[in-house]
Design a protein around this motif. Sequence first.
Motif, PDB file in Angstrom:
ATOM      1  N   VAL A  30     129.133  25.085 -13.501  1.00 57.25           N
ATOM      2  CA  VAL A  30     128.971  25.324 -12.064  1.00 57.25           C
ATOM      3  C   VAL A  30     129.261  24.030 -11.328  1.00 57.25           C
ATOM      4  O   VAL A  30     128.755  22.968 -11.690  1.00 57.25           O
ATOM      5  N   ARG A  31     130.089  24.123 -10.329  1.00 58.71           N
ATOM      6  CA  ARG A  31     130.456  22.979  -9.482  1.00 58.71           C
ATOM      7  C   ARG A  31     130.106  23.309  -8.046  1.00 58.71           C
ATOM      8  O   ARG A  31     130.254  24.442  -7.620  1.00 58.71           O
ATOM      9  N   SER A  32     129.703  22.330  -7.291  1.00 58.91           N
ATOM     10  CA  SER A  32     129.397  22.529  -5.882  1.00 58.91           C
ATOM     11  C   SER A  32     130.624  22.234  -5.038  1.00 58.91           C
ATOM     12  O   SER A  32     131.372  21.296  -5.319  1.00 58.91           O
ATOM     13  N   LEU A  33     130.842  23.037  -4.000  1.00 53.49           N
ATOM     14  CA  LEU A  33     131.941  22.743  -3.080  1.00 53.49           C
ATOM     15  C   LEU A  33     131.683  21.464  -2.300  1.00 53.49           C
ATOM     16  O   LEU A  33     132.606  20.888  -1.735  1.00 53.49           O
ATOM     17  N   ASN A  34     130.465  20.997  -2.288  1.00 55.32           N
ATOM     18  CA  ASN A  34     130.149  19.738  -1.606  1.00 55.32           C
ATOM     19  C   ASN A  34     130.929  18.566  -2.195  1.00 55.32           C
ATOM     20  O   ASN A  34     131.181  17.587  -1.508  1.00 55.32           O
ATOM     21  N   GLU A  35     131.318  18.662  -3.469  1.00 53.34           N
ATOM     22  CA  GLU A  35     132.072  17.562  -4.070  1.00 53.34           C
ATOM     23  C   GLU A  35     133.473  17.431  -3.468  1.00 53.34           C
ATOM     24  O   GLU A  35     134.135  16.423  -3.664  1.00 53.34           O
ATOM     25  N   TYR A  36     133.933  18.431  -2.729  1.00 54.61           N
ATOM     26  CA  TYR A  36     135.243  18.386  -2.081  1.00 54.61           C
ATOM     27  C   TYR A  36     135.153  18.026  -0.605  1.00 54.61           C
ATOM     28  O   TYR A  36     136.156  18.053   0.103  1.00 54.61           O
ATOM     29  N   ALA A  37     133.986  17.692  -0.127  1.00 54.10           N
ATOM     30  CA  ALA A  37     133.784  17.374   1.294  1.00 54.10           C
ATOM     31  C   ALA A  37     134.682  16.207   1.712  1.00 54.10           C
ATOM     32  O   ALA A  37     134.822  15.222   0.988  1.00 54.10           O
ATOM     33  N   GLY A  38     135.321  16.373   2.865  1.00 49.53           N
ATOM     34  CA  GLY A  38     136.132  15.301   3.419  1.00 49.53           C
ATOM     35  C   GLY A  38     137.571  15.264   2.943  1.00 49.53           C
ATOM     36  O   GLY A  38     138.305  14.348   3.293  1.00 49.53           O
ATOM     37  N   LYS A  39     137.986  16.230   2.118  1.00 53.49           N
ATOM     38  CA  LYS A  39     139.380  16.257   1.684  1.00 53.49           C
ATOM     39  C   LYS A  39     139.888  17.690   1.698  1.00 53.49           C
ATOM     40  O   LYS A  39     139.111  18.638   1.612  1.00 53.49           O
ATOM     41  N   PRO A  40     141.196  17.854   1.827  1.00 51.09           N
ATOM     42  CA  PRO A  40     141.764  19.204   1.816  1.00 51.09           C
ATOM     43  C   PRO A  40     141.555  19.871   0.456  1.00 51.09           C
ATOM     44  O   PRO A  40     141.553  19.218  -0.585  1.00 51.09           O
ATOM     45  N   VAL A  41     141.388  21.180   0.503  1.00 48.26           N
ATOM     46  CA  VAL A  41     141.261  21.987  -0.712  1.00 48.26           C
ATOM     47  C   VAL A  41     142.354  23.050  -0.678  1.00 48.26           C
ATOM     48  O   VAL A  41     142.479  23.786   0.289  1.00 48.26           O
ATOM     49  N   VAL A  42     143.160  23.099  -1.737  1.00 46.89           N
ATOM     50  CA  VAL A  42     144.206  24.111  -1.867  1.00 46.89           C
ATOM     51  C   VAL A  42     143.708  25.155  -2.863  1.00 46.89           C
ATOM     52  O   VAL A  42     143.362  24.818  -4.001  1.00 46.89           O
ATOM     53  N   LEU A  43     143.637  26.410  -2.423  1.00 45.11           N
ATOM     54  CA  LEU A  43     143.242  27.506  -3.297  1.00 45.11           C
ATOM     55  C   LEU A  43     144.480  28.301  -3.673  1.00 45.11           C
ATOM     56  O   LEU A  43     145.254  28.706  -2.811  1.00 45.11           O
ATOM     57  N   SER A  44     144.657  28.530  -4.964  1.00 50.41           N
ATOM     58  CA  SER A  44     145.769  29.337  -5.447  1.00 50.41           C
ATOM     59  C   SER A  44     145.195  30.437  -6.334  1.00 50.41           C
ATOM     60  O   SER A  44     144.547  30.155  -7.343  1.00 50.41           O
ATOM     61  N   PHE A  45     145.409  31.681  -5.951  1.00 47.37           N
ATOM     62  CA  PHE A  45     144.981  32.825  -6.747  1.00 47.37           C
ATOM     63  C   PHE A  45     146.180  33.282  -7.569  1.00 47.37           C
ATOM     64  O   PHE A  45     147.237  33.545  -7.021  1.00 47.37           O
ATOM     65  N   TRP A  46     146.022  33.352  -8.901  1.00 40.74           N
ATOM     66  CA  TRP A  46     147.155  33.634  -9.765  1.00 40.74           C
ATOM     67  C   TRP A  46     146.775  34.589 -10.886  1.00 40.74           C
ATOM     68  O   TRP A  46     145.606  34.842 -11.136  1.00 40.74           O
ATOM     69  N   ALA A  47     147.810  35.115 -11.559  1.00 41.06           N
ATOM     70  CA  ALA A  47     147.649  35.981 -12.726  1.00 41.06           C
ATOM     71  C   ALA A  47     148.823  35.738 -13.666  1.00 41.06           C
ATOM     72  O   ALA A  47     149.907  35.344 -13.231  1.00 41.06           O
ATOM     73  N   THR A  48     148.625  35.992 -14.938  1.00 42.60           N
ATOM     74  CA  THR A  48     149.689  35.732 -15.921  1.00 42.60           C
ATOM     75  C   THR A  48     150.897  36.635 -15.732  1.00 42.60           C
ATOM     76  O   THR A  48     152.007  36.267 -16.107  1.00 42.60           O
ATOM     77  N   TRP A  49     150.705  37.808 -15.131  1.00 38.24           N
ATOM     78  CA  TRP A  49     151.818  38.735 -14.918  1.00 38.24           C
ATOM     79  C   TRP A  49     152.634  38.383 -13.674  1.00 38.24           C
ATOM     80  O   TRP A  49     153.664  38.978 -13.419  1.00 38.24           O
ATOM     81  N   CYS A  50     152.188  37.418 -12.896  1.00 37.30           N
ATOM     82  CA  CYS A  50     152.854  37.033 -11.648  1.00 37.30           C
ATOM     83  C   CYS A  50     153.807  35.865 -11.918  1.00 37.30           C
ATOM     84  O   CYS A  50     153.377  34.726 -12.074  1.00 37.30           O
TER      85      CYS A  50
END
Length: 75
Positions: free
Chosen positions: A22-42
């Motif tokens: 488990v990781r807290s989103l607080n560790e990313y505070a102050g910097k951009p976060v890029v989210l990529s949703f992916w699947a092996t069939w894509c």
Amino acid sequence: MRLMHEGAVLANSGHFDNEIDVRSLNEYAGKPVVLSFWATWCGYCLKELPILSNIQKAAGPERIAVLAINTEDWR
């Protein structure tokens, strides 16, 4: 770049990383976060992952966070 599984919780209470820790989103505070949703069939997704990894490596983890979330069943 962190690879996460389906069902990862993206909230201040935390989310799972590729080690299923488990990781807290607080560790990313102050910097951009890029989210990529992916699947092996894509095909496009699989082409995008190395690009996102290169961006993460070039910028460094202190400047940007790239989170790749696998939308498939991880069990």
